[in-house]
Design a protein around this motif. Structure first.
Motif, PDB file in Angstrom:
ATOM      1  N   ALA A 147      -7.053   8.598 -41.320  1.00  0.00           N
ATOM      2  CA  ALA A 147      -7.429   7.395 -40.583  1.00  0.00           C
ATOM      3  C   ALA A 147      -6.284   6.907 -39.711  1.00  0.00           C
ATOM      4  O   ALA A 147      -6.487   6.476 -38.569  1.00  0.00           O
ATOM      5  N   SER A 148      -5.067   6.958 -40.224  1.00  0.00           N
ATOM      6  CA  SER A 148      -3.913   6.511 -39.440  1.00  0.00           C
ATOM      7  C   SER A 148      -3.775   7.338 -38.158  1.00  0.00           C
ATOM      8  O   SER A 148      -3.555   6.797 -37.070  1.00  0.00           O
ATOM      9  N   ALA A 149      -3.919   8.662 -38.282  1.00  0.00           N
ATOM     10  CA  ALA A 149      -3.834   9.528 -37.104  1.00  0.00           C
ATOM     11  C   ALA A 149      -5.047   9.342 -36.191  1.00  0.00           C
ATOM     12  O   ALA A 149      -4.913   9.345 -34.953  1.00  0.00           O
ATOM     13  N   SER A 173      -1.784  -0.296 -40.746  1.00  0.00           N
ATOM     14  CA  SER A 173      -1.084  -0.947 -41.852  1.00  0.00           C
ATOM     15  C   SER A 173      -1.878  -2.124 -42.406  1.00  0.00           C
ATOM     16  O   SER A 173      -1.978  -2.312 -43.622  1.00  0.00           O
ATOM     17  N   VAL A 174      -2.455  -2.926 -41.495  1.00  0.00           N
ATOM     18  CA  VAL A 174      -3.237  -4.088 -41.945  1.00  0.00           C
ATOM     19  C   VAL A 174      -4.506  -3.639 -42.662  1.00  0.00           C
ATOM     20  O   VAL A 174      -4.903  -4.222 -43.676  1.00  0.00           O
ATOM     21  N   ALA A 175      -5.164  -2.590 -42.157  1.00  0.00           N
ATOM     22  CA  ALA A 175      -6.353  -2.077 -42.835  1.00  0.00           C
ATOM     23  C   ALA A 175      -5.994  -1.550 -44.219  1.00  0.00           C
ATOM     24  O   ALA A 175      -6.732  -1.779 -45.196  1.00  0.00           O
ATOM     25  N   ASN A 176      -4.871  -0.863 -44.304  1.00  0.00           N
ATOM     26  CA  ASN A 176      -4.422  -0.322 -45.584  1.00  0.00           C
ATOM     27  C   ASN A 176      -4.161  -1.434 -46.588  1.00  0.00           C
ATOM     28  O   ASN A 176      -4.793  -1.495 -47.649  1.00  0.00           O
ATOM     29  N   PHE A 351       6.945  -1.855 -45.302  1.00  0.00           N
ATOM     30  CA  PHE A 351       5.958  -0.774 -45.237  1.00  0.00           C
ATOM     31  C   PHE A 351       5.512  -0.515 -43.805  1.00  0.00           C
ATOM     32  O   PHE A 351       5.375   0.644 -43.391  1.00  0.00           O
ATOM     33  N   LYS A 352       5.299  -1.562 -43.032  1.00  0.00           N
ATOM     34  CA  LYS A 352       4.866  -1.373 -41.636  1.00  0.00           C
ATOM     35  C   LYS A 352       5.905  -0.589 -40.842  1.00  0.00           C
ATOM     36  O   LYS A 352       5.573   0.327 -40.083  1.00  0.00           O
TER      37      LYS A 352
END
Length: 428
Positions: A147-149, A173-176, A351-352
């Motif tokens: 999903a990130s990619a 990052s926010v979705a995670n 983390f971001k």
């Protein structure tokens, strides 16, 4: 005159045809970008929902604990097996979207998530809980790196005028972390006010994932899957000179997720055991507060340079951990939630920056593979320290253990940040 008139009509007709072709091409390009833009948000919603599903059991652990009479260590192990499944998903399968396409990996991730929800709802005993959590981990492992990619790919096509934008990494990052936040809040509310508290949440999320599955099927693919064998991307490839950058980012991900894992696995037990609160909704507030503060800090401060994010996150992280230890020593709900919010905000900023550094360090054709390795390390951080913590508190008092845990995580985070800054990774 007739020849001139005919030539003029021919020129006008040619120009009209060119204009028509130009308008048609422009309309097709606009539709193409629009499909990618809507697909961007479909992927973000799927990412958030599956991550939320991963933390659904968090406020339910005390209910399982009371019904099956097992202690904090068993709770932590039941939580940590999801980490095992996630590590398998990331390590063995997370890179496949670079070769077979993003959509061809995300769709199975949602299907596996739906299957795990069915297992958890139909088999509520401890063996079923462990099996379901392992399957959940596999689905998370398939989703997170892909999903990130995918978000980065879709945004580049939808907004070609914004090359190098931080929006895709911020949304990822926010979705995670936002998904990890909403999972316990939703399941805690459903367990408090809906029937069948150990099955309803799983069925609700199975329905949400099924709807998103349909939307994902309409999302464009962004990877050329017709490459020759010799042109296929390397599973794990970094840009030249970026090995140190990746190592520092992976360390940051490990320590940030170690904090989140503690609140996910034992936060509910702390609230119920130390504060004497039995409401599953209130119990779910602790992990929700930590993850929500993490996501909120990223949204509020995401425009800062990575160096400032790292420094601010590193300063906030240990303060929150010390406050959490004090809140456990002097247990009040408001102070405890404030403490975990401070700690979560610091971890979120760290983390971001780590995700952004990892994406920047990856060779473009191996982005999902590199992110998969990053998430393997981060999820090991979510599981292993929490298991160690639960084992230590069997033989030591909770408050000194929390202080020691805070010291180790803070020292590790500072070391990783210093390595990152010296490597010149966090300059943007």
């Amino acid at each position: 005159m007739r020849q001139a008139s005919a030539a003029r009509r021919s020129w006008i007709e040619h120009r009209k045809n060119n204009m028509t072709a130009s308008l048609t091409t422009s309309a097709l390009a606009s539709t193409h970008r629009s499909r990618h833009a809507s697909g961007f948000w479909f992927v973000a919603a799927a990412f958030l929902s599956l991550m939320a599903f991963g933390t659904v059991p968090t406020p339910l652990w005390p209910l399982y604990q009371a019904r099956d009479h097992f202690g904090p260590t068993a709770v932590t192990v039941a939580f940590a097996v999801m980490v095992l499944g996630a590590a398998l998903g990331f390590g063995l399968l997370g890179h496949l979207s670079d070769r077979f396409g993003r959509r061809r990996i995300i769709v199975p991730a949602l299907l596996v998530g739906i299957a795990s929800a069915a297992v958890l709802a139909a088999w509520p005993d401890l063996p079923g809980l462990i099996v379901g959590r392992i399957i959940t981990g596999v689905s998370v492992g398939l989703m997170a790196s892909t999903a990130s990619a995918y978000l980065s790919d879709l945004y580049q096509v939808a907004r070609p005028d914004r090359a190098g934008s931080h929006v895709p990494s911020l949304v990822a990052s926010v979705a995670n972390l936002g998904g990890l936040a909403f999972g316990p809040l939703i399941s805690g509310a459903l367990a408090q006010w809906a029937p069948a508290p150990l099955t309803t949440s799983y069925l609700v999320f199975a329905g949400i994932l099924a709807v998103l599955l349909v939307l994902l099927l309409a999302t464009p693919e962004t990877v050329d899957t017709a490459l020759r064998a010799g042109d296929r991307p390397t599973r794990f490839a970094l840009r030249p000179g970026h090995a140190r950058v990746f190592a520092a980012a992976a360390g940051l991900g490990f320590f940030a997720f170690a904090l989140m894992g503690l609140f996910s696995s034992l936060g509910a037990v702390m609230v119920r055991g130390r504060l004497g609160i039995t409401s599953t909704f209130v119990v779910g507030l602790a992990p929700f507060t930590a993850f929500a503060a993490s996501a909120a800090a990223q949204l509020a401060l995401g425009a800062l340079a990575q160096r400032r994010q790292l420094v601010l996150g590193t300063a906030t992280f240990p303060v929150g951990m010390v406050l959490t230890a004090l809140a456990i020593h002097r247990p009040t709900l408001g102070f405890f939630l404030f403490a975990v919010a401070v700690a979560g905000a610091g971890a979120g900023l760290v983390f971001k920056a780590a995700v952004a550094q990892t994406a920047a360090a990856a060779a473009p054709a191996s982005r999902a593979g590199v992110l998969a390795v990053f998430f393997v390390i981060a999820y090991l951080g979510m599981g292993l320290p929490s298991v160690a913590f639960s084992l230590v508190i069997r033989h030591a008092a909770l408050v000194p253990t929390m202080i020691g845990f805070a010291a180790v995580l803070s020292a590790g985070t500072v070391l990783a940040v210093v390595t990152s800054l010296r490597g010149g990774a966090a300059t943007r």
